[in-house]
Design a protein around this motif. Sequence first.
Motif, PDB file in Angstrom:
ATOM      1  N   ILE A  91      -5.392   6.588  -8.017  1.00 22.18           N
ATOM      2  CA  ILE A  91      -4.262   7.120  -7.332  1.00 22.18           C
ATOM      3  C   ILE A  91      -3.814   6.474  -6.067  1.00 22.18           C
ATOM      4  O   ILE A  91      -2.867   6.251  -5.774  1.00 22.18           O
ATOM      5  CB  ILE A  91      -4.408   8.813  -7.295  1.00 22.18           C
ATOM      6  N   LEU A  92      -5.039   6.218  -5.272  1.00 26.54           N
ATOM      7  CA  LEU A  92      -5.046   5.481  -4.010  1.00 26.54           C
ATOM      8  C   LEU A  92      -4.747   4.125  -4.137  1.00 26.54           C
ATOM      9  O   LEU A  92      -3.730   3.423  -3.375  1.00 26.54           O
ATOM     10  CB  LEU A  92      -6.144   5.585  -3.236  1.00 26.54           C
ATOM     11  N   GLN A  98       2.288   0.621  -3.720  1.00 27.93           N
ATOM     12  CA  GLN A  98       3.505   0.930  -3.437  1.00 27.93           C
ATOM     13  C   GLN A  98       3.553   0.281  -1.897  1.00 27.93           C
ATOM     14  O   GLN A  98       4.883  -0.247  -1.510  1.00 27.93           O
ATOM     15  CB  GLN A  98       3.755   2.156  -3.665  1.00 27.93           C
ATOM     16  N   LEU A  99       2.726   0.486  -0.966  1.00 28.39           N
ATOM     17  CA  LEU A  99       2.795   0.267   0.186  1.00 28.39           C
ATOM     18  C   LEU A  99       2.841  -1.431   0.458  1.00 28.39           C
ATOM     19  O   LEU A  99       3.720  -1.851   1.412  1.00 28.39           O
ATOM     20  CB  LEU A  99       1.634   0.741   1.110  1.00 28.39           C
ATOM     21  N   GLU A 104       3.774  -5.835   4.957  1.00 28.77           N
ATOM     22  CA  GLU A 104       2.860  -6.992   4.781  1.00 28.77           C
ATOM     23  C   GLU A 104       1.499  -6.603   4.940  1.00 28.77           C
ATOM     24  O   GLU A 104       0.787  -7.129   3.966  1.00 28.77           O
ATOM     25  CB  GLU A 104       2.885  -8.008   5.996  1.00 28.77           C
ATOM     26  N   ASP A 105       0.997  -5.827   5.836  1.00 29.22           N
ATOM     27  CA  ASP A 105      -0.581  -5.563   6.003  1.00 29.22           C
ATOM     28  C   ASP A 105      -0.916  -4.200   5.447  1.00 29.22           C
ATOM     29  O   ASP A 105      -0.462  -3.369   6.177  1.00 29.22           O
ATOM     30  CB  ASP A 105      -1.089  -5.779   7.455  1.00 29.22           C
ATOM     31  N   VAL A 106      -1.463  -4.357   4.397  1.00 32.73           N
ATOM     32  CA  VAL A 106      -2.075  -2.803   3.924  1.00 32.73           C
ATOM     33  C   VAL A 106      -3.447  -2.465   3.989  1.00 32.73           C
ATOM     34  O   VAL A 106      -3.814  -1.875   3.274  1.00 32.73           O
ATOM     35  CB  VAL A 106      -1.371  -2.559   2.645  1.00 32.73           C
ATOM     36  N   ASN A 107      -4.111  -3.694   4.600  1.00 41.43           N
ATOM     37  CA  ASN A 107      -5.542  -3.616   4.794  1.00 41.43           C
ATOM     38  C   ASN A 107      -6.240  -2.946   6.073  1.00 41.43           C
ATOM     39  O   ASN A 107      -7.175  -3.022   6.310  1.00 41.43           O
ATOM     40  CB  ASN A 107      -6.066  -4.966   4.507  1.00 41.43           C
ATOM     41  N   GLY A 108      -5.138  -2.688   6.867  1.00 45.31           N
ATOM     42  CA  GLY A 108      -5.581  -2.026   8.278  1.00 45.31           C
ATOM     43  C   GLY A 108      -6.145  -0.699   8.145  1.00 45.31           C
ATOM     44  O   GLY A 108      -5.974  -0.004   7.006  1.00 45.31           O
ATOM     45  N   PRO A 109      -6.782  -0.213   9.077  1.00 46.87           N
ATOM     46  CA  PRO A 109      -7.525   1.130   9.059  1.00 46.87           C
ATOM     47  C   PRO A 109      -6.425   2.190   8.797  1.00 46.87           C
ATOM     48  O   PRO A 109      -6.846   3.416   8.258  1.00 46.87           O
ATOM     49  CB  PRO A 109      -8.323   1.200  10.183  1.00 46.87           C
ATOM     50  N   ASP A 110      -5.139   1.942   9.059  1.00 50.63           N
ATOM     51  CA  ASP A 110      -4.120   3.254   8.744  1.00 50.63           C
ATOM     52  C   ASP A 110      -3.629   3.288   7.421  1.00 50.63           C
ATOM     53  O   ASP A 110      -2.923   4.143   7.108  1.00 50.63           O
ATOM     54  CB  ASP A 110      -3.031   2.860   9.981  1.00 50.63           C
ATOM     55  N   ARG A 111      -4.123   2.477   6.623  1.00 46.72           N
ATOM     56  CA  ARG A 111      -3.431   2.533   5.311  1.00 46.72           C
ATOM     57  C   ARG A 111      -3.709   3.644   4.562  1.00 46.72           C
ATOM     58  O   ARG A 111      -2.838   4.304   3.754  1.00 46.72           O
ATOM     59  CB  ARG A 111      -4.103   1.119   4.432  1.00 46.72           C
ATOM     60  N   GLU A 114      -1.219   6.592   5.729  1.00 47.61           N
ATOM     61  CA  GLU A 114      -0.008   6.221   5.198  1.00 47.61           C
ATOM     62  C   GLU A 114       0.097   6.495   3.692  1.00 47.61           C
ATOM     63  O   GLU A 114       1.170   6.932   2.939  1.00 47.61           O
ATOM     64  CB  GLU A 114       0.389   4.584   5.296  1.00 47.61           C
ATOM     65  N   ALA A 115      -1.044   5.953   2.898  1.00 51.92           N
ATOM     66  CA  ALA A 115      -0.926   6.309   1.392  1.00 51.92           C
ATOM     67  C   ALA A 115      -0.972   7.708   0.987  1.00 51.92           C
ATOM     68  O   ALA A 115      -0.138   8.407   0.154  1.00 51.92           O
ATOM     69  CB  ALA A 115      -2.287   5.581   0.654  1.00 51.92           C
ATOM     70  N   ILE A 116      -1.784   8.501   1.719  1.00 52.41           N
ATOM     71  CA  ILE A 116      -1.531  10.037   1.587  1.00 52.41           C
ATOM     72  C   ILE A 116      -0.332  10.686   2.074  1.00 52.41           C
ATOM     73  O   ILE A 116      -0.093  11.399   0.780  1.00 52.41           O
ATOM     74  CB  ILE A 116      -2.904  10.547   2.600  1.00 52.41           C
TER      75      ILE A 116
END
Length: 165
Positions: A91-92, A98-99, A104-111, A114-116
Amino acid sequence: MAKVGAQQVALHRAKVAFDFAKQGKESDKYVSYVRRLPSLIQTNGLGAALAFVFAKAKFGAEKRGADAEAYGLLYTHVRQWLEEHSILREILRKAYDQLKENREDVNGPDRLTEAIVSLDPRSYRLATQEVLSFLQWLRRFAEGLNPRGAEMVDGEDGERMTSEA
């Protein structure tokens, strides 16, 4: 058959939580934050609670104090559990895909946060339940491994853990 599967999931949660708790066992702050995170989730929701912990972790700051380090470790443990070990991995992964379409950057610690918050309501409830189940084990082990764990009282470090902070 489902009971065996549920037992295996619970045992896996326990094993991973034990390994993570060993990493934070020397930090009274870590133990305190692990103890308080479930009530923060129940009060404010998983997304808001993770956003709070993420903000307190001060990822990217040049100097991080003991509070930020403890919050960072807790956030990382929750993220690693959900991304690598939990039943919500797929699911994640879909949420991260989708993110990617929107930034551009979905590898940061905030991902994770944002996904949740972008999950559909059913998946959001599943994620909340999964994190709370994981935190039950993490709390037990963090308290047990920390020399002062069982003696600690929530909030004794003087900081309130609320989303208003």
